[in-house]
Design a protein around this motif. Structure first.
Motif, PDB file in Angstrom:
ATOM      1  N   LYS A 110      -7.172   1.403  -1.154  1.00  0.00           N
ATOM      2  CA  LYS A 110      -7.491   2.354  -0.102  1.00  0.00           C
ATOM      3  C   LYS A 110      -6.681   3.618  -0.330  1.00  0.00           C
ATOM      4  CE  LYS A 110     -10.445   0.233   2.567  1.00  0.00           C
ATOM      5  NZ  LYS A 110     -11.770   0.796   2.867  1.00  0.00           N
ATOM      6  N   GLU A 111      -7.177   4.740   0.199  1.00  0.00           N
ATOM      7  CA  GLU A 111      -6.454   5.991   0.047  1.00  0.00           C
ATOM      8  C   GLU A 111      -5.227   6.039   0.944  1.00  0.00           C
ATOM      9  OE1 GLU A 111      -9.083   9.240   0.635  1.00  0.00           O
ATOM     10  OE2 GLU A 111     -10.349   8.789  -1.093  1.00  0.00           O
ATOM     11  N   PHE A 112      -5.165   5.145   1.918  1.00  0.00           N
ATOM     12  CA  PHE A 112      -4.021   5.131   2.832  1.00  0.00           C
ATOM     13  C   PHE A 112      -2.741   4.808   2.065  1.00  0.00           C
ATOM     14  CE2 PHE A 112      -1.106   3.080   5.796  1.00  0.00           C
ATOM     15  CZ  PHE A 112      -1.083   3.995   6.827  1.00  0.00           C
ATOM     16  N   ASP A 113      -1.715   5.617   2.246  1.00  0.00           N
ATOM     17  CA  ASP A 113      -0.430   5.431   1.566  1.00  0.00           C
ATOM     18  C   ASP A 113       0.459   4.550   2.435  1.00  0.00           C
ATOM     19  OD1 ASP A 113       1.866   5.538   0.112  1.00  0.00           O
ATOM     20  OD2 ASP A 113       2.127   7.722   0.213  1.00  0.00           O
ATOM     21  N   LEU A 114       0.733   3.342   1.961  1.00  0.00           N
ATOM     22  CA  LEU A 114       1.544   2.408   2.744  1.00  0.00           C
ATOM     23  C   LEU A 114       2.930   2.963   3.044  1.00  0.00           C
ATOM     24  CD1 LEU A 114       0.794  -1.120   1.228  1.00  0.00           C
ATOM     25  CD2 LEU A 114       0.321  -0.348   3.545  1.00  0.00           C
ATOM     26  N   SER A 115       3.472   3.765   2.130  1.00  0.00           N
ATOM     27  CA  SER A 115       4.841   4.268   2.319  1.00  0.00           C
ATOM     28  C   SER A 115       4.947   5.249   3.478  1.00  0.00           C
ATOM     29  CB  SER A 115       5.331   4.930   1.029  1.00  0.00           C
ATOM     30  OG  SER A 115       4.534   6.045   0.693  1.00  0.00           O
ATOM     31  N   THR A 116       3.821   5.714   4.028  1.00  0.00           N
ATOM     32  CA  THR A 116       3.863   6.645   5.158  1.00  0.00           C
ATOM     33  C   THR A 116       3.833   5.929   6.504  1.00  0.00           C
ATOM     34  OG1 THR A 116       1.438   6.870   5.209  1.00  0.00           O
ATOM     35  CG2 THR A 116       2.671   8.376   3.771  1.00  0.00           C
ATOM     36  N   TYR A 117       3.609   4.609   6.485  1.00  0.00           N
ATOM     37  CA  TYR A 117       3.506   3.876   7.750  1.00  0.00           C
ATOM     38  C   TYR A 117       4.880   3.714   8.382  1.00  0.00           C
ATOM     39  CZ  TYR A 117       2.643   0.191  11.144  1.00  0.00           C
ATOM     40  OH  TYR A 117       2.576  -0.533  12.309  1.00  0.00           O
ATOM     41  N   GLN A 118       4.944   3.923   9.696  1.00  0.00           N
ATOM     42  CA  GLN A 118       6.179   3.746  10.452  1.00  0.00           C
ATOM     43  C   GLN A 118       6.022   2.572  11.419  1.00  0.00           C
ATOM     44  OE1 GLN A 118       7.082   7.482  12.371  1.00  0.00           O
ATOM     45  NE2 GLN A 118       7.826   8.400  10.467  1.00  0.00           N
ATOM     46  N   THR A 119       7.014   1.700  11.408  1.00  0.00           N
ATOM     47  CA  THR A 119       6.969   0.503  12.245  1.00  0.00           C
ATOM     48  C   THR A 119       6.849   0.882  13.713  1.00  0.00           C
ATOM     49  OG1 THR A 119       8.427  -0.543  10.642  1.00  0.00           O
ATOM     50  CG2 THR A 119       8.086  -1.688  12.719  1.00  0.00           C
ATOM     51  N   ALA A 158      -2.830  -1.678  12.534  1.00  0.00           N
ATOM     52  CA  ALA A 158      -1.523  -2.233  12.153  1.00  0.00           C
ATOM     53  C   ALA A 158      -0.612  -2.367  13.361  1.00  0.00           C
ATOM     54  CB  ALA A 158      -0.877  -1.353  11.092  1.00  0.00           C
ATOM     55  N   ASP A 159      -0.617  -1.366  14.234  1.00  0.00           N
ATOM     56  CA  ASP A 159       0.199  -1.433  15.448  1.00  0.00           C
ATOM     57  C   ASP A 159      -0.260  -2.573  16.357  1.00  0.00           C
ATOM     58  OD1 ASP A 159       1.596   0.721  14.526  1.00  0.00           O
ATOM     59  OD2 ASP A 159       0.646   2.199  15.840  1.00  0.00           O
ATOM     60  N   LYS A 160      -1.570  -2.788  16.417  1.00  0.00           N
ATOM     61  CA  LYS A 160      -2.096  -3.873  17.243  1.00  0.00           C
ATOM     62  C   LYS A 160      -1.688  -5.228  16.669  1.00  0.00           C
ATOM     63  CE  LYS A 160      -4.555  -5.388  20.663  1.00  0.00           C
ATOM     64  NZ  LYS A 160      -4.151  -5.124  22.079  1.00  0.00           N
ATOM     65  N   VAL A 163       2.356  -5.353   8.047  1.00  0.00           N
ATOM     66  CA  VAL A 163       1.229  -5.328   8.980  1.00  0.00           C
ATOM     67  C   VAL A 163       0.211  -4.271   8.575  1.00  0.00           C
ATOM     68  CG1 VAL A 163       2.475  -6.286  10.947  1.00  0.00           C
ATOM     69  CG2 VAL A 163       2.586  -3.827  10.514  1.00  0.00           C
ATOM     70  N   ALA A 164       0.670  -3.161   7.974  1.00  0.00           N
ATOM     71  CA  ALA A 164      -0.259  -2.129   7.514  1.00  0.00           C
ATOM     72  C   ALA A 164      -1.105  -2.641   6.358  1.00  0.00           C
ATOM     73  CB  ALA A 164       0.510  -0.875   7.100  1.00  0.00           C
ATOM     74  N   SER A 165      -0.483  -3.387   5.443  1.00  0.00           N
ATOM     75  CA  SER A 165      -1.257  -3.943   4.330  1.00  0.00           C
ATOM     76  C   SER A 165      -2.272  -4.965   4.844  1.00  0.00           C
ATOM     77  CB  SER A 165      -0.325  -4.576   3.301  1.00  0.00           C
ATOM     78  OG  SER A 165       0.389  -5.671   3.855  1.00  0.00           O
ATOM     79  N   GLU A 166      -1.901  -5.749   5.863  1.00  0.00           N
ATOM     80  CA  GLU A 166      -2.842  -6.698   6.443  1.00  0.00           C
ATOM     81  C   GLU A 166      -4.016  -5.973   7.074  1.00  0.00           C
ATOM     82  OE1 GLU A 166      -3.086  -9.851  10.139  1.00  0.00           O
ATOM     83  OE2 GLU A 166      -1.142  -9.524   9.188  1.00  0.00           O
ATOM     84  N   ALA A 167      -3.740  -4.868   7.776  1.00  0.00           N
ATOM     85  CA  ALA A 167      -4.815  -4.088   8.398  1.00  0.00           C
ATOM     86  C   ALA A 167      -5.782  -3.549   7.349  1.00  0.00           C
ATOM     87  CB  ALA A 167      -4.214  -2.947   9.215  1.00  0.00           C
ATOM     88  N   ILE A 168      -5.249  -3.071   6.229  1.00  0.00           N
ATOM     89  CA  ILE A 168      -6.110  -2.542   5.160  1.00  0.00           C
ATOM     90  C   ILE A 168      -6.978  -3.644   4.578  1.00  0.00           C
ATOM     91  CG2 ILE A 168      -6.116  -1.494   2.869  1.00  0.00           C
ATOM     92  CD1 ILE A 168      -3.584  -0.001   3.623  1.00  0.00           C
ATOM     93  N   TYR A 169      -6.392  -4.831   4.361  1.00  0.00           N
ATOM     94  CA  TYR A 169      -7.166  -5.943   3.814  1.00  0.00           C
ATOM     95  C   TYR A 169      -8.319  -6.313   4.743  1.00  0.00           C
ATOM     96  CZ  TYR A 169      -3.940  -7.053  -0.002  1.00  0.00           C
ATOM     97  OH  TYR A 169      -3.202  -7.014  -1.151  1.00  0.00           O
ATOM     98  N   ILE A 170      -8.053  -6.383   6.047  1.00  0.00           N
ATOM     99  CA  ILE A 170      -9.094  -6.739   7.005  1.00  0.00           C
ATOM    100  C   ILE A 170     -10.200  -5.692   7.006  1.00  0.00           C
ATOM    101  CG2 ILE A 170      -9.601  -7.016   9.465  1.00  0.00           C
ATOM    102  CD1 ILE A 170      -6.863  -8.330   9.785  1.00  0.00           C
TER     103      ILE A 170
END
Length: 468
Positions: free
Chosen positions: A40-49, A243-245, A213-220
């Motif tokens: 995915k184009e989403f960059d995991l390193s930009t996700y904030q808990t 991911a937040d959910k 959790v962000a990687s799990e959201a992308i997989y789903i």
């Protein structure tokens, strides 16, 4: 001074095995720089808990009991009888609470561990005229609590100061009674109490974010899209919100696992419908969520860089009383200076590289240093493979008495493969080169020195099948 120069010279010598480690390390670094493909184009390193609160209480109990009775017959006559009985019990309880906010983190908890055992042995020999009763009991317990507080500041909340504290109380009591004919002998040992407390104050630049959790959201979302179930084009905000959910739901705890599964399905399917990502629930949607969410979390992935430095003080008091030996107690106060650095990077959805190093110096003096580099591959949330290399150095020195030097170079490989819902395959392999050097100062001109080198290799392979 000569001795220190010799030790420094020893550390910089690289034998053939160490060259092999460096070659493998360089290969891992090179490989990690090439693995930049994103599912995915989403960059995991930009996700904030996201913010959350969690409280957990775990209880574990174990009981065991055993008994035996045996006899010996010599020349058709009963000569020896022996009977034994033993029983043990253990109770463990752990409580943990965390309140996570972007501007501060509070974490505190406690642990209780209680262990008790009792044994009785009776021996009776007719020919040897031996009659002996022996019983022993033991109680071991420990109670500890901790409190951690970290406050973030700055425009991006990337800097922080933190304070950690803990208090431990432990004790042990042994009682033994021996009866030989008419003579009764009792003895007891009491190591009670051992009390220790420590406090740590430090500062950090940077912070680590939990991106699992962000990687799990992308997989789903990716699987829903591949199955033709999504009704619109995905955005980065969709990944963050899902991911937040997921992070919010992971904080829920139920005594009945089925209640948790029902709530997750209701909440996640409701979320997908409310955000117009799916038209309606279906068996396929149910299976995709179940497959990724309930099998997720095998490995924790983090992102970010963090440099921390702190000082800590530990106070330990111990008292023991043994009827057959002397009573003694001691009180030690030790100080430590620690510097650590961590840099974790999700290269893509399926690849991760981690680096961690730490240096600690105490007033004994003792120097500890360690570094670890690893690369991980995560084809999904249920399966992973990793390759790791690490270096450890420990040095202890008492001027004019002795010194100890130990350093280890190691490689390890780990894998966990999800074959099916009922079948798992796991494997691990380690290879370590360990160097230990001890020297005892006999006189100003004489030093007894011993050097040990060892190579250790282990390999484990397990296939697990869940019958029910």
């Amino acid at each position: 001074m000569v001795r220190y120069l010799l030790k420094i010279d020893l550390l910089i010598k690289i034998n053939n095995m160490q060259k092999t480690y460096i070659t493998v390390l360089m290969a891992l670094i090179f490989a990690s720089t090439q693995l930049t493909a994103q599912v995915k184009e989403f960059d995991l390193s930009t996700y904030q808990t996201s913010e959350y609160k969690r409280s957990s209480l775990d209880l574990n109990t174990q009981l065991s009991q055993g008994a035996s009775d045996k006899s010996s017959i010599y020349d058709k006559q009963l000569d020896y009888k022996e009977s034994q009985f033993s029983s043990t019990g253990q109770l463990q309880s752990t409580w943990d609470y965390i309140d996570f906010k972007r501007e501060r983190i509070i974490n505190y908890g406690s642990n209780i561990d209680f262990y008790g055992s009792y044994g009785h042995t009776k021996k009776d020999s007719i020919i040897s005229a031996i009659k002996k009763n022996y019983s022993d009991g033991r109680i071991v317990f420990s109670v500890n609590g901790f409190y951690n507080y970290e406050k973030f500041y700055g425009s991006r909340l990337k800097n922080s100061w933190y304070i950690n504290g803990d208090l431990n109380f432990a004790g042990r009591t042994d009682n033994t009674t021996t009866k030989n004919d008419s003579i009764i002998k009792k003895s007891s040992f009491q190591g009670n109490p051992l009390i220790s407390s420590s406090i740590k104050i430090g500062h950090a630049h940077g912070r680590m974010e939990h991106v699992s959790v962000a990687s799990e959201a992308i997989y789903i979302l990716d699987d829903l899209e591949s199955s033709g179930l999504l009704t619109r084009t995905l955005t980065d905000n969709d990944v963050v919100k899902l991911a937040d959910k997921i992070n919010e739901l992971k904080q829920e705890r139920f005594f009945d696992e089925r209640l948790y599964r029902m709530k997750v399905m209701e909440e996640l399917i409701g979320f997908l419908k409310e955000n117009s990502l799916i038209e309606a629930e279906s068996v396929k949607v149910f299976n995709i969520i179940s497959d990724y969410h309930f099998m997720a979390g095998i490995q924790t992935r983090t992102s970010g860089k963090r440099l921390n430095y702190d000082i800590s003080i530990k106070d330990t008091y111990f008292y023991s009383n043994n009827e057959s030996a002397r009573t003694f107690n001691y009180n030690n106060v030790d100080g430590y200076l620690n510097i650590g650095f961590q840099a974790n990077k999700p290269i893509s959805l399926k690849w991760q590289r981690n680096f961690r190093s730490n240096i600690s110096l105490s007033n004994l003096p003792i120097l500890n240093a360690a570094a670890r580099y690893s690369i991980g591959y995560y084809p999904n949330t249920r399966t992973y493979f990793s390759a790791n290399t690490n270096v450890n150095l420990n040095y202890r020195d008492r001027p004019d008495q002795y010194y100890e030097l130990n350093y280890t170079f190691g490689l390890s490989f780990n894998g966990y493969y999800y074959l099916s819902e009922k079948m798992r395959l796991s494997a691990s392999m380690t290879l370590y080169n360990d160097h230990v050097e001890n020297a005892l100062v006999i006189s100003a001109e004489n030093m007894a020195k011993k050097i040990d080198n060892s190579i250790q290799q282990t390999c484990n392979l397990a296939l697990t099948y869940y019958i029910f």
